[in-house]
Design an enzyme around this catalytic site. Structure first.
Site, short mmCIF file in Angstrom:
data_model
loop_
_atom_site.label_atom_id
_atom_site.label_comp_id
_atom_site.label_asym_id
_atom_site.label_seq_id
_atom_site.Cartn_x
_atom_site.Cartn_y
_atom_site.Cartn_z
N ASP A 59 5.96 25.82 9.30
CA ASP A 59 5.82 24.38 9.55
C ASP A 59 5.42 24.15 11.00
O ASP A 59 5.00 23.05 11.37
CB ASP A 59 7.17 23.67 9.28
CG ASP A 59 7.09 22.74 8.07
OD1 ASP A 59 5.97 22.40 7.66
OD2 ASP A 59 8.16 22.37 7.56
N LYS B 89 3.20 21.46 -2.92
CA LYS B 89 3.04 22.72 -2.17
C LYS B 89 2.93 23.89 -3.14
O LYS B 89 2.05 24.75 -3.01
CB LYS B 89 4.23 22.91 -1.21
CG LYS B 89 4.14 21.99 0.00
CD LYS B 89 5.41 21.90 0.81
CE LYS B 89 5.25 20.82 1.89
NZ LYS B 89 6.45 20.42 2.57
N GLN C 167 12.75 22.03 4.08
CA GLN C 167 12.17 20.72 3.80
C GLN C 167 13.04 19.62 4.40
O GLN C 167 14.24 19.56 4.16
CB GLN C 167 12.04 20.53 2.27
CG GLN C 167 11.36 19.26 1.86
CD GLN C 167 9.85 19.24 2.14
OE1 GLN C 167 9.15 20.22 1.91
NE2 GLN C 167 9.35 18.13 2.65
#
Ligand code: NAP
Length: 280
Positions: free
Chosen positions: A117, A48, A92
């Site tokens: 997300d 990322k 995460q």
């Protein structure tokens, strides 16, 4: 192999390039919160940040110890929600075992405008309305749509079979495909005679987490195959599809790695740009 390789590397490069001018003018910032040391998470986070760097987008890693309490994590989320310099952030997953049961509350506590997300109820709910409301859609499903678009694969009227019904991949990608007029069948662990259903697919999406479970006898000639699976085996990383055998029958297929993974990152960055646009 006669199948076209659906390269997530090429498609994600095109998506990222299309975002460069907005990134230059908006200067968005993505924050990734990591709790603990899960090696797969560390590798995804590295990807990322590498992609952020490649397009000149600011990013920050908030790396908290594995012993972080729910209160401490919530405190960090409240601070990120309030920080005007942060366009979007993600927590995460997976989290350490003591936090895993709190994931729904943790996701709920993320400000919807910064939920890049796209896992929260607000953004998922909007996505269910129709295509025009897919403002911050979940990153992997939206990456799959971007990949199909890049290769001009029209889903309207096609029978798409999705194997897997998770809240982060199977269910939302099914809804996004329905928004685009595909006929969608969703399969899961209780589905009977899976092969009979997958053999009907014009487009097959495998999001299960079982190495090579989709075998050549489970697909029809000419199928388009999107393999979301990321399985770490003794022989290395592999998908949910038996690539070599299925590629002999498919008209197009994604590799693992280098297929859906880079598209997930590209759509996360796209969401961060969109979040910054809305906060302007
Ligand atoms: P998940 O939450 O574990 O869901 C797996 C789904 O597969 C469930 O719906 C389960 O059914 C279904 N399933 C399990 N065994 C089955 C079987 N024998 N037949 C049919 N369906 C079966 O997994 P996930 O988070 O969706 O992830 C799936 C895979 O994608 C994993 O390998 C993950 O690492 C990968 N992934 C990749 C990316 C990327 O960017 N490339 C992003 C996210 C995930 P039930 O609901 O009935 O249990």
């Amino acid at each position: 192999m006669s199948a076209t390789l659906l390269s997530g590397k090429d498609a994600s490069a095109a998506v990222l390039q299309s975002l460069e001018s907005d990134i230059a003018s908006l200067d968005p910032k993505l924050v990734v919160v990591q709790v603990g040391e899960d090696p797969a998470s560390s590798s995804y986070i590295k990807q990322k940040f590498k992609s952020c760097q490649s397009v000149g987008m600011r990013s920050e890693h908030k790396h908290m110890p594995a012993t972080t309490t729910l209160d401490e994590l919530m405190h960090e989320i409240v601070a990120l929600n309030a920080d005007p310099d942060v366009s979007g952030f993600i927590v995460q997953l997976p989290l350490p075992a003591h936090l895993e049961k709190h994931v729904p509350d943790i996701i709920k506590s993320i400000e919807p405008r910064k939920d890049v997300d796209g896992f929260g109820a607000y953004n998922l709910g909007k996505m269910f309305l129709n295509k025009d409301f897919e403002d911050l859609p979940p990153a992997t499903p939206s990456g799959i749509i971007l990949l199909l678009d890049h290769y001009n694969i029209d889903v309207a009227g096609k029978h798409v079979v999705v194997v897997g019904r998770s809240n982060i991949v199977g269910k939302p990608v099914s809804m996004m495909l329905l928004n685009r007029s595909a006929t969608v069948t969703i399969c899961h662990s209780k589905t009977k005679d899976l092969g009979t259903i997958t053999r009907q697919a014009d487009i097959l999406i495998a999001a299960v987490g079982r190495p090579k479970m989709i075998t050549a006898d489970m697909v029809k000639d000419g199928v388009v195959v999107i393999d979301v699976g990321m399985n770490r085996t003794d022989d290395g990383l592999c998908g949910d599809v038996d690539f070599d055998a299925v590629a002999e029958k498919a008209s197009a297929i994604t590799p693992v790695p280098g297929g859906v993974g880079p598209m997930t990152v590209a759509s996360l960055i796209r969401n961060c740009v969109r979040a910054a646009q809305r906060q302007e």
